[in-house]
Write an enzyme that holds these catalytic residues in place. Structure first.
Site, mmCIF file in Angstrom:
data_model
loop_
_atom_site.group_PDB
_atom_site.id
_atom_site.type_symbol
_atom_site.label_atom_id
_atom_site.label_comp_id
_atom_site.label_asym_id
_atom_site.label_seq_id
_atom_site.Cartn_x
_atom_site.Cartn_y
_atom_site.Cartn_z
ATOM 1 N N GLY A 188 14.391 -18.415 -29.975
ATOM 2 C CA GLY A 188 15.372 -19.549 -30.260
ATOM 3 C C GLY A 188 15.270 -20.680 -29.351
ATOM 4 O O GLY A 188 14.380 -20.613 -28.328
ATOM 5 N N ASN A 189 15.989 -21.713 -29.542
ATOM 6 C CA ASN A 189 16.145 -23.011 -28.636
ATOM 7 C C ASN A 189 17.546 -23.307 -28.254
ATOM 8 O O ASN A 189 18.409 -22.705 -29.285
ATOM 9 C CB ASN A 189 15.348 -23.999 -29.245
ATOM 10 C CG ASN A 189 15.881 -24.748 -30.272
ATOM 11 O OD1 ASN A 189 16.930 -25.059 -30.343
ATOM 12 N ND2 ASN A 189 15.019 -24.311 -31.400
ATOM 13 N N ARG A 190 17.957 -24.081 -27.574
ATOM 14 C CA ARG A 190 19.423 -24.465 -26.943
ATOM 15 C C ARG A 190 19.965 -25.759 -27.550
ATOM 16 O O ARG A 190 21.100 -26.048 -27.420
ATOM 17 C CB ARG A 190 19.392 -24.768 -25.610
ATOM 18 C CG ARG A 190 18.847 -23.569 -24.799
ATOM 19 C CD ARG A 190 19.183 -23.965 -23.166
ATOM 20 N NE ARG A 190 18.666 -23.089 -22.481
ATOM 21 C CZ ARG A 190 19.422 -21.670 -21.992
ATOM 22 N NH1 ARG A 190 20.569 -21.467 -22.614
ATOM 23 N NH2 ARG A 190 18.986 -21.012 -21.241
#
Ligand code: C5P
Length: 221
Positions: A29-31
């Site tokens: 995932g990413n932020r």
């Protein structure tokens, strides 16, 4: 109240960050918080637009006045965008889409083996939704807006990305430590395919969103 200069228009906005599943319990995932996409949805609705928000993993409540589609992965996001785009006057890709996904999805939880120091996780390229929708333009006269986070040579890289993706507007953020992701504020330059360059000073994400809609309204004709 805002001027209803998007009345009669249908805008499709993607927001959040994709999660690429590895197995039933893990993902890459990413932020991305999704706050900029939600600000775009709220401001578009306030200006009279019909809004479809395609949301990926933000954990935020659905904004009032928008039809919300919930997705997880990049491929699900692509499907939702392609389904909504033919009816849209404007497509804004504010979501952070994973460039790569695990090549295989394990039906059962992946187990570590004794002595194993390296994880053999192969990744494959995800489709570029922004480039695809920019090339396809499923509705004539449709505008496509992208976002880009750059760490250096922000304007030069942004210009190059605008051309490569084929979109009409590209919102370029300078990112680095403690900037932009998850923050309530944003600072950006909006580049346009017609050569325009609109700086947006640091401020609430609604301010940047309204500048994007101003530029869109000027180009919708
Ligand atoms: O290439 P880069 O990830 O920097 O481009 C960012 C822009 O492209 C964003 O608007 C993002 O939503 C979009 N994008 C996409 N599909 C991808 C990767 C990025 O639509 N696979």
């Amino acid at each position: 109240a805002a001027v209803p200069d998007l009345a009669g228009r249908h805008v499709v906005i993607s927001a959040g960050g994709t999660r690429e599943p590895l197995d039933p319990v893990r993902y890459l995932g990413n932020r991305s918080s999704g706050k900029q996409g939600y600000a775009l949805a709220r401001t578009a609705a306030a200006r009279g637009a019909r809004v479809t928000l395609i949301e990926a993993n933000t954990g935020m409540a659905d904004p009032a006045g928008a039809d919300v589609v919930h997705v997880g992965s990049a491929r699900q996001l692509r499907e939702a965008v392609l389904k909504a785009a033919p009816g849209a006057d404007v497509v804004v890709m504010a979501a952070a889409v994973a460039d790569f996904r695990p090549a295989v999805y394990a039906e059962g939880k992946i187990k570590k083996k004794d002595g194993q120091e390296q994880a053999p996780i192969a990744l494959v390229r995800n489709p570029d939704i922004l480039a695809e929708i920019s090339a396809a333009r499923p509705r004539p006269g449709q505008l496509v807006v992208g976002f880009a986070a750059e760490t250096d040579e922000v304007l030069a890289n942004g210009r190059q990305k605008l051309r490569r993706k084929g979109c009409d507007l590209l919102v370029v953020n300078e990112v680095g430590e403690h900037r932009t992701f998850g923050s309530e504020e944003n600072e950006a330059v909006v580049l346009s395919a017609d050569g325009g360059e609109t700086p947006v000073p640091r401020g609430p994400k609604e301010g940047l969103a309204d500048t994007v809609w101003d530029l869109v309204v000027a180009r919708l004709g």
